[in-house]
Design an enzyme around this catalytic site. Structure first.
Site, PDB file in Angstrom:
ATOM      1  N   LYS A  13       0.811  -1.195  -0.044  1.00  0.00           N
ATOM      2  CA  LYS A  13       0.078  -0.029   0.088  1.00  0.00           C
ATOM      3  C   LYS A  13       0.833   1.416  -0.178  1.00  0.00           C
ATOM      4  CE  LYS A  13      -2.092  -1.133   3.665  1.00  0.00           C
ATOM      5  NZ  LYS A  13      -1.449  -2.577   4.182  1.00  0.00           N
ATOM      6  N   ARG A  88      -9.404   0.715   9.023  1.00  0.00           N
ATOM      7  CA  ARG A  88      -8.797  -0.558   9.550  1.00  0.00           C
ATOM      8  C   ARG A  88      -9.845  -1.368  10.163  1.00  0.00           C
ATOM      9  NH1 ARG A  88      -3.186   0.594   9.010  1.00  0.00           N
ATOM     10  NH2 ARG A  88      -1.818  -1.341   9.434  1.00  0.00           N
ATOM     11  N   ARG A 127      11.788  -5.137   5.058  1.00  0.00           N
ATOM     12  CA  ARG A 127      11.196  -3.660   4.675  1.00  0.00           C
ATOM     13  C   ARG A 127      12.165  -2.699   5.473  1.00  0.00           C
ATOM     14  NH1 ARG A 127       5.330  -1.743   5.437  1.00  0.00           N
ATOM     15  NH2 ARG A 127       5.356  -2.751   7.486  1.00  0.00           N
ATOM     16  N   ARG A 160      11.515  -0.932  10.889  1.00  0.00           N
ATOM     17  CA  ARG A 160      10.617  -0.443  11.991  1.00  0.00           C
ATOM     18  C   ARG A 160      10.426  -1.575  13.098  1.00  0.00           C
ATOM     19  NH1 ARG A 160       4.793   0.339   8.629  1.00  0.00           N
ATOM     20  NH2 ARG A 160       4.413  -0.757  10.374  1.00  0.00           N
ATOM     21  N   ARG A 171      -0.228  -8.828  13.935  1.00  0.00           N
ATOM     22  CA  ARG A 171      -0.923  -7.661  12.996  1.00  0.00           C
ATOM     23  C   ARG A 171      -1.721  -8.528  11.756  1.00  0.00           C
ATOM     24  NH1 ARG A 171       4.410  -4.809  11.562  1.00  0.00           N
ATOM     25  NH2 ARG A 171       3.259  -3.575  10.142  1.00  0.00           N
TER      26      ARG A 171
HETATM   27  P1  ADP Z   1       1.642  -1.605   7.634  1.00  0.00           P
HETATM   28  O1  ADP Z   1       2.568  -0.859   6.506  1.00  0.00           O
HETATM   29  O2  ADP Z   1       2.103  -2.775   8.309  1.00  0.00           O
HETATM   30  O3  ADP Z   1      -0.007  -1.753   7.217  1.00  0.00           O
HETATM   31  P2  ADP Z   1       1.101   0.917   9.056  1.00  0.00           P
HETATM   32  O4  ADP Z   1       2.227   1.732   8.922  1.00  0.00           O
HETATM   33  O5  ADP Z   1      -0.242   1.299   8.170  1.00  0.00           O
HETATM   34  O6  ADP Z   1       1.296  -0.624   8.795  1.00  0.00           O
HETATM   35  O7  ADP Z   1       0.435   0.807  10.679  1.00  0.00           O
HETATM   36  C1  ADP Z   1       1.316   0.757  11.547  1.00  0.00           C
HETATM   37  C2  ADP Z   1       0.608   0.514  12.891  1.00  0.00           C
HETATM   38  O8  ADP Z   1      -0.140   1.829  13.298  1.00  0.00           O
HETATM   39  C3  ADP Z   1      -0.551  -0.499  13.011  1.00  0.00           C
HETATM   40  O9  ADP Z   1      -0.068  -1.743  13.440  1.00  0.00           O
HETATM   41  C4  ADP Z   1      -1.391   0.062  14.153  1.00  0.00           C
HETATM   42  O10 ADP Z   1      -0.928  -0.094  15.277  1.00  0.00           O
HETATM   43  C5  ADP Z   1      -1.442   1.447  13.867  1.00  0.00           C
HETATM   44  N1  ADP Z   1      -2.397   2.068  12.894  1.00  0.00           N
HETATM   45  C6  ADP Z   1      -2.084   2.483  11.596  1.00  0.00           C
HETATM   46  N2  ADP Z   1      -3.296   2.690  11.010  1.00  0.00           N
HETATM   47  C7  ADP Z   1      -4.361   2.528  12.087  1.00  0.00           C
HETATM   48  C8  ADP Z   1      -5.701   2.662  11.963  1.00  0.00           C
HETATM   49  N3  ADP Z   1      -6.424   3.143  11.077  1.00  0.00           N
HETATM   50  N4  ADP Z   1      -6.547   2.394  13.147  1.00  0.00           N
HETATM   51  C9  ADP Z   1      -5.545   1.647  14.333  1.00  0.00           C
HETATM   52  N5  ADP Z   1      -4.412   1.755  14.269  1.00  0.00           N
HETATM   53  C10 ADP Z   1      -3.818   2.006  13.319  1.00  0.00           C
HETATM   54  P1  ADP Z   2       2.146  -1.809   3.288  1.00  0.00           P
HETATM   55  O1  ADP Z   2       2.006  -0.250   3.148  1.00  0.00           O
HETATM   56  O2  ADP Z   2       0.970  -2.327   2.580  1.00  0.00           O
HETATM   57  O3  ADP Z   2       2.032  -2.243   4.585  1.00  0.00           O
HETATM   58  P2  ADP Z   2       4.733  -1.460   1.816  1.00  0.00           P
HETATM   59  O4  ADP Z   2       4.548  -0.583   0.541  1.00  0.00           O
HETATM   60  O5  ADP Z   2       5.426  -0.988   2.870  1.00  0.00           O
HETATM   61  O6  ADP Z   2       3.397  -2.291   2.198  1.00  0.00           O
HETATM   62  O7  ADP Z   2       5.501  -2.928   1.099  1.00  0.00           O
HETATM   63  C1  ADP Z   2       6.070  -3.787   2.334  1.00  0.00           C
HETATM   64  C2  ADP Z   2       7.553  -4.531   1.791  1.00  0.00           C
HETATM   65  O8  ADP Z   2       7.103  -5.078   0.568  1.00  0.00           O
HETATM   66  C3  ADP Z   2       8.336  -3.123   1.417  1.00  0.00           C
HETATM   67  O9  ADP Z   2       9.674  -3.855   1.999  1.00  0.00           O
HETATM   68  C4  ADP Z   2       8.242  -3.109  -0.095  1.00  0.00           C
HETATM   69  O10 ADP Z   2       9.541  -2.409  -0.423  1.00  0.00           O
HETATM   70  C5  ADP Z   2       7.849  -4.426  -0.632  1.00  0.00           C
HETATM   71  N1  ADP Z   2       7.074  -4.471  -1.658  1.00  0.00           N
HETATM   72  C6  ADP Z   2       5.873  -3.569  -2.033  1.00  0.00           C
HETATM   73  N2  ADP Z   2       5.480  -4.046  -2.967  1.00  0.00           N
HETATM   74  C7  ADP Z   2       6.179  -5.092  -3.590  1.00  0.00           C
HETATM   75  C8  ADP Z   2       6.107  -5.951  -4.910  1.00  0.00           C
HETATM   76  N3  ADP Z   2       4.971  -5.716  -5.595  1.00  0.00           N
HETATM   77  N4  ADP Z   2       6.962  -6.966  -4.983  1.00  0.00           N
HETATM   78  C9  ADP Z   2       7.845  -7.068  -4.063  1.00  0.00           C
HETATM   79  N5  ADP Z   2       8.027  -6.458  -2.836  1.00  0.00           N
HETATM   80  C10 ADP Z   2       7.197  -5.353  -2.663  1.00  0.00           C
END
Ligand code: ADP
Ligand code: ADP
Ligand code: ZN
Length: 214
Positions: A13, A88, A127, A160, A171
């Protein structure tokens, strides 16, 4: 263009959000980035949110919804926005709908990046994230040109604290229980679109552009 990005942690995302935000000139709003920014600055919100992020739990809806309410009222959201990591929970989705109704507008689409669980651990543990702009990289799949330095802004990249196997599993369970129901929620409202997130980063983006329009 008003878009919500859906998908499990690690779906890509944040990665796609940077490209979408660039191409369509809409602000990229990541609740995760907002929480991390507040944590690193030691604000009251950050101190509260840290308790949840460290465990991989969701920050309570009341706090999260208030943040989005404030953010979407800002001027740069008038012509659209891209939400990454919000909503979420169904409760957050309903709050968003009410908020947008109040602003006289509605979502264009909820775009699901579909990735099976088997991909997630590798993506998350490799990541690296930019401290300054939040850009996401991967040590193997999408490395920075210079190790430890963000290609986009020159900021420092780091791993992270919540991107370890134990927290990622937690998660994923929370995603299944609380976030996955949003797929049906948006499908019932005829707002759901999907792309195959197992493809290369470039191909996923091409498919997204096919959906959103060139
Ligand atoms: P990811 O990239 O793994 O999807 P995020 O950066 O979006 O993770 O979120 C990291 C953490 O921040 C989540 O595990 C949660 O603790 C918190 N968080 C982010 N967005 C939300 C939301 N919309 N509602 C509740 N907690 C959130
Ligand atoms: P989210 O925001 O959904 O948690 P991220 O965009 O941070 O996900 O991506 C999670 C990890 O996977 C990062 O290390 C990113 O560089 C990698 N990644 C994202 N898209 C792809 C893809 N299409 N193929 C392989 N690795 C990817
Ligand atoms: Zn950066």
């Amino acid at each position: 263009m008003k878009i919500v990005l859906l998908g499990p942690p690690g779906a890509g995302k944040g990665t796609q959000a940077k490209s979408i935000s660039n191409k369509y000139s809409v602000p990229h709003i990541s609740t995760g980035d907002i929480f991390r920014y507040n944590i690193s600055n030691g604000t009251p919100l950050g101190i509260e949110a840290k308790k949840y992020l460290d465990k991989g739990h969701l920050v309570p809806d009341e706090l999260t919804i208030d943040i989005i309410k404030d953010r979407l009222k800002q001027d740069d959201c008038k012509n659209g926005f891209l939400l990454d990591g919000y909503p979420r929970t169904v409760n957050q989705a309903e709050a968003l709908e009410t908020l947008l109704e109040g602003l006289g507008t509605k979502l264009d689409t909820a775009l699901l990046i579909k990735v099976p669980k088997s991909f997630i651990i590798d993506r998350m543990t490799g990541r690296r994230v930019c401290k300054a702009c939040g850009a996401s990289y991967h040590v193997q799949f999408n490395p920075t040109k210079t190790e430890g330095v963000c290609d986009l802004c020159g900021g420092e990249t780091y791993q992270r604290a919540d991107d370890n196997e134990a927290t990622v599993s937690e998660r994923l369970e929370i995603y299944d229980a609380q976030t996955q129901p949003l797929i049906e929620y948006y499908s019932n409202k005829n707002l759901l679109t999907e792309v195959d997130g197992t493809q290369t980063i470039e191909k996923v983006f091409e498919d997204i552009v096919d959906i959103l329009g060139a």
